[in-house]
Design an enzyme around this catalytic site. Structure first.
Site, short mmCIF file in Angstrom:
data_model
loop_
_atom_site.label_atom_id
_atom_site.label_comp_id
_atom_site.label_asym_id
_atom_site.label_seq_id
_atom_site.Cartn_x
_atom_site.Cartn_y
_atom_site.Cartn_z
N GLY A 91 39.20 26.33 31.01
CA GLY A 91 37.80 26.70 30.82
C GLY A 91 37.67 28.18 30.46
O GLY A 91 38.65 28.93 30.44
N GLY A 140 41.27 22.72 32.43
CA GLY A 140 40.29 21.89 31.75
C GLY A 140 40.85 21.15 30.56
O GLY A 140 40.32 20.11 30.15
N GLU A 200 45.95 26.68 39.04
CA GLU A 200 44.80 27.35 39.66
C GLU A 200 45.10 28.07 40.97
O GLU A 200 44.42 29.04 41.32
CB GLU A 200 43.68 26.33 39.87
CG GLU A 200 42.95 25.93 38.59
CD GLU A 200 43.69 24.86 37.79
OE1 GLU A 200 43.19 24.48 36.72
OE2 GLU A 200 44.77 24.40 38.23
N ASP A 210 41.27 21.32 39.59
CA ASP A 210 39.99 20.60 39.59
C ASP A 210 39.98 19.59 38.46
O ASP A 210 40.99 18.97 38.17
CB ASP A 210 38.83 21.59 39.51
CG ASP A 210 38.80 22.40 38.21
OD1 ASP A 210 39.87 22.58 37.58
OD2 ASP A 210 37.71 22.86 37.82
#
Length: 372
Positions: A79, A127, A150, A158
């Site tokens: 992202g 992402g 992450e 995520d």
């Protein structure tokens, strides 16, 4: 979520679209078009993908959808990390809005009604995994480097990672989530996150063959076409340690995992300990808790809902902003985590990430593509 691979590059010129959407024969194409930023996702791209899915799902001339990344470096590195960092620092609602729409898009991909083909060439992180791993046909190449890094920036894997990293037997998913290890093609397939290996030089011919399929082509037809271009994947290197990983990462606390690694005493175990020591202690604990809850979750939606709620703890805490500062802003690669040691990260610290979201992700919403 963003990855630390995203460089500090200027945005694509306003006149150049961030997403290229077109129909090529019977294939609906989605091309991520921020090559200078490793095709990192923006809110505009997330919305473009949703609109493209609407368009192609309703078009009877489209047999399947294909997602690729422009440029030679990768599908997508994650992202827009700078937006989340800068927006979070000033209390903007933009990071939360981005996550809300990104996670809903991930859920949409998970139930998309037509074949969805992802070419996972080059860098596929954060992402970027979220826009590819839910595909019905996921293709890796000799250039694939997939990771969920992450924990190294004070966040947690995520985009549904607590679902897709817990669907396999054993602990390869736990290892990948905690260490952020970069996985090449053989390991991505071994982990169940890709289906086929196609050398990168065969990709243009594969895309051309897919576009020439009849609009009525089925999942099986897509598989047969891809199969004509596949080769055996390279050996899996991480998965070669599977017996040790399954045994050493089977515990429900990070402390127990580290103690098991210390007792193991092998070069692999020592390297793994060194990797874990660079990560945010709090992120490690939150990530492991998400994974263990995800393993028992009834659906992808349930995992995304829990991950979305946990983002509030990220924005209210210290480690994400410190991690991004060290990796992307100042680039000193020396984050000062709070707490600094595993023993100092308390149950209360972890619990702060598991409070229900003030506005749930899916409650009282009509989800596109969902059968009623």
């Amino acid at each position: 979520m963003p990855s630390t691979s995203e460089p500090a590059m200027p945005a694509v010129a306003a006149t150049e679209p961030q997403t290229l959407v077109e129909r090529a024969g019977s294939i609906g194409r989605i091309r991520l078009n921020r090559p200078k930023a490793l095709n990192s996702l923006t809110l505009a791209i997330v919305r473009d993908i949703e609109a493209a899915l609407d368009r192609f799902e309703a078009d009877p001339q489209v047999a399947a959808v294909l997602i690729t990344g422009e440029g030679e470096r990768g599908l997508c590195a994650g992202g827009d990390i700078r937006m989340i960092y800068e927006g979070g620092r000033i209390g903007s609602s933009e990071p939360t809005l981005f996550w809300r729409e990104e996670y809903r898009m991930n859920a949409r991909l998970g139930r998309f009604g037509k074949p969805f083909i992802a070419i996972m060439d080059g860098i596929v992180m954060g992402g970027g995994v979220g826009v590819s791993v839910y595909g019905s046909h996921r293709i890796v190449t000799e250039r694939t480097r997939l990771a969920m890094p992450e924990t190294g920036i004070g966040f947690f894997p995520d985009v549904g990672a607590s679902w897709f990293l817990t669907r396999q037997d054993g602990e390869l998913g736990t290892y990948a989530a905690l260490t952020g290890a970069q996985l090449a093609a053989g390991d991505v397939i071994a982990l169940g996150l890709a289906d086929a290996f196609v050398p990168s030089d065969r990709m243009p011919a594969l895309v051309a063959a897919l576009s020439q399929l009849p609009p009525t082509s089925t999942h099986a037809d897509i598989s047969t076409t891809i199969g004509a271009f596949t080769k055996p994947p390279p050996p899996a290197t991480v998965a070669s340690h599977r017996e040790a990983i399954d045994r050493l990462f089977a515990f429900d606390t990070i402390e127990a995992i580290v103690q098991a690694l210390e007792r193991e005493g092998t070069p692999f175990a020592e390297k793994t300990i060194a990797d874990l020591k660079t990560k945010s202690p709090l992120s490690l604990k939150v990530t492991l808790r998400l994974l263990r809850l995800g393993r028992a979750a009834p659906s992808l939606d349930a995992c995304l809902e829990r991950e979305f709620a946990a983002t509030a703890g990220v924005l209210q805490g210290h480690d994400f902003f410190e991690g991004v500062r060290a990796a992307v802003i100042d680039k000193d690669r020396n984050p000062q985590w709070r707490p600094a040691r595993l023993a100092e990260a308390t149950d209360a610290d972890v619990a702060a990430f598991f409070q229900p979201a003030a506005e749930p992700l899916f409650a009282n919403t009509t989800r596109k593509g969902e059968r009623t």
